[in-house]
Design a protein around this motif. Structure first.
Motif, PDB file in Angstrom:
ATOM      1  N   ASP A  91       0.398   0.600   5.575  1.00  0.00           N
ATOM      2  CA  ASP A  91       0.605  -0.783   5.158  1.00  0.00           C
ATOM      3  C   ASP A  91      -0.595  -1.638   5.538  1.00  0.00           C
ATOM      4  OD1 ASP A  91       3.529  -0.855   4.193  1.00  0.00           O
ATOM      5  OD2 ASP A  91       3.681   0.186   6.106  1.00  0.00           O
ATOM      6  N   LEU A  98       4.680  -6.475  11.648  1.00  0.00           N
ATOM      7  CA  LEU A  98       5.317  -6.014  10.415  1.00  0.00           C
ATOM      8  C   LEU A  98       6.829  -5.908  10.573  1.00  0.00           C
ATOM      9  CD1 LEU A  98       2.701  -3.258   9.468  1.00  0.00           C
ATOM     10  CD2 LEU A  98       3.067  -5.419   8.264  1.00  0.00           C
ATOM     11  N   TYR A 151      -5.999  -0.901   0.616  1.00  0.00           N
ATOM     12  CA  TYR A 151      -5.027  -1.268   1.646  1.00  0.00           C
ATOM     13  C   TYR A 151      -5.542  -2.484   2.410  1.00  0.00           C
ATOM     14  CZ  TYR A 151      -3.884   3.581   0.605  1.00  0.00           C
ATOM     15  OH  TYR A 151      -3.594   4.754  -0.050  1.00  0.00           O
ATOM     16  N   LYS A 199       7.069   0.259   9.680  1.00  0.00           N
ATOM     17  CA  LYS A 199       5.893   0.328   8.805  1.00  0.00           C
ATOM     18  C   LYS A 199       4.861   1.314   9.351  1.00  0.00           C
ATOM     19  CE  LYS A 199       7.264  -2.932   5.939  1.00  0.00           C
ATOM     20  NZ  LYS A 199       7.479  -2.721   4.492  1.00  0.00           N
ATOM     21  N   GLU A 246       9.703  -7.906   8.510  1.00  0.00           N
ATOM     22  CA  GLU A 246      10.800  -7.187   7.865  1.00  0.00           C
ATOM     23  C   GLU A 246      12.147  -7.779   8.272  1.00  0.00           C
ATOM     24  OE1 GLU A 246      12.052  -3.731   5.465  1.00  0.00           O
ATOM     25  OE2 GLU A 246      10.178  -4.826   5.719  1.00  0.00           O
TER      26      GLU A 246
END
Length: 415
Positions: free
Chosen positions: A161, A395, A345, A71, A399
């Motif tokens: 992100d 992140l 964001y 990310k 994932e």
């Protein structure tokens, strides 16, 4: 292995402090950050960090790509100074008459460069990318520089992100961080009102419409918005900061101008206060035989932290600085252009304690005598860099978890 940057800022401290002092000596106000931008580019070249330029005029975007895909996290620093004549007695005081880094943006830029250097050294261990956003024109509400940077496609190739920013904070001691979920900074609207009456001789006021009396009545009635229209639990400020009118002692003024600001956290409160403002100004002036012209500027929206990423900052701060490093804080109604990034964001905005030791009453931001404790600078760059690292790993874990669930389900159903 997740990089641990605790203590790594010490080896860069002197270099980054000297860099901060250079920015302090050569402040540039909003829209004029040309030499500041050149210096940033020079240091990024030295650190071998690729970048692109020209966003909102002088903005810079640095990019570090990790050794593994993943990310993207952005960290932002504002670049501009204020049109203030410095009165702080510093050996590195501003050399530019009428301009000063009275809000700590010199330290913000220097610390972001320091964070970039720290992350460059461990980039092979990172999963994903880190973006370094050097933003111009934070101080020039209502336009600012965040919106124009995004209009100039600063994130067209690399989209964050999550995004973070920190601000030096003289109300907290070095070693403490201010962060909370939800509102951190307020919406900051501006207004200018011109009252037009009818002038005349002071001895014959019955032939006039005294603009000073009308303006006084309007201002007094505006104060009832906060005291009688706003829910007491919803913080709101309406301040008249400047008023001008009249010619001499024996003339009834025909015109008065006043300017001020409205600060709120909630959008619905902001709109209600704005509506009442227009209603009162026009209603009072018309009832007194005058007329009003209003210039109203919707400024920066409230800076609202995502709960998840505010907690990430808090956790990282505790790991770096100890369990007592994140006291409970109240939000501030000061305006902040970073809010516009947070509208698009998820992320968080936090305060870095920079109180000067031995000073009973700290000079606030935007004061001509504002100073900060440079011992906070290595801590600030470590915190930004480590927050970026920890966020990338968070992140990546998310994932991996999302990919694992379908596989687990498939295995569980296998006979």
């Amino acid at each position: 292995m997740r990089p641990n940057l605790k203590g790594e800022g010490k080896q860069l401290a002197q270099e980054i402090i000297e860099l901060r002092r250079w920015f302090h000596q050569f402040p540039e106000v909003s829209g004029e950050e040309f030499e500041t931008s050149k210096k940033i580019q020079q240091k990024l070249d030295e650190y071998q960090i690729p970048y692109t330029t020209g966003y909102a005029g002088t903005g810079v975007l640095g990019v570090i790509e990790g050794g593994s895909p993943g990310k993207t996290v952005a960290i932002r620093a504002d670049m501009d100074a204020l049109p203030i004549t410095e009165e702080a007695n510093l050996s590195f005081a501003s050399k530019i008459e009428g301009k000063m880094h009275a809000c700590g943006h010199d330290a913000h830029v220097a610390m972001l460069l320091g964070a970039a250097r720290l992350l460059s050294d461990v980039k092979d261990q990172l999963h994903g990318k880190v973006l370094f956003v050097f933003q111009p024109s934070e101080e020039i509400t209502p336009n600012g520089g965040a919106g124009p940077m995004m209009d100039d496609q600063v994130f067209a190739e690399h989209t964050p992100d999550v995004i973070f920013a920190q601000h030096v904070w003289p109300d907290l001691p070095v070693g403490q961080i201010g962060v909370r979920p939800g509102p951190m900074m307020g919406a900051s609207d501006r207004f200018k009102v011109e009252i037009e009456g009818a002038g005349g001789h002071a001895s014959m006021p019955h032939q006039t419409v005294d603009a000073i009396i009308v303006a006084n009545t309007v201002i007094n009635n505006l104060q009832t918005i906060v005291s009688r229209n706003v829910n007491p639990v919803d913080a709101t400020v309406l301040t008249i900061g400047r008023i001008e009118g009249g010619y001499r002692y024996n003339v009834v003024a025909d015109k008065v101008t006043f300017e001020g600001t409205i600060r709120t956290f909630k959008n619905e409160t902001k709109q209600m206060v704005k509506d009442r403002f227009f209603s009162i100004v026009h209603g009072v002036t018309e009832s007194m035989g005058a007329k009003a012209t209003i210039e109203y500027y919707d400024g920066y929206p409230a800076t609202v932290n995502d709960e998840k990423w505010a907690q990430r900052v808090k956790n990282t701060a505790i790991e770096l600085l100890g369990i007592d490093s994140t006291p409970i804080i109240e939000p501030c109604l000061g305006g902040e252009d970073f809010s516009r990034f947070l509208l698009k964001y998820p992320g968080a905005y936090f305060w870095l304690g920079t109180a000067v030791p031995g000073v009973e009453k700290q000079k606030p931001l935007h004061d001509p005598k504002f100073m900060l404790n440079e011992e906070a600078i290595p801590l600030g760059m470590e915190l930004m860099a480590q927050t970026a690292v920890d966020t990338l790993y968070d992140l990546q874990a998310e994932e991996n978890s999302s990919h694992a669930k379908p596989l687990l389900k498939k295995v569980a159903n296998y006979k």
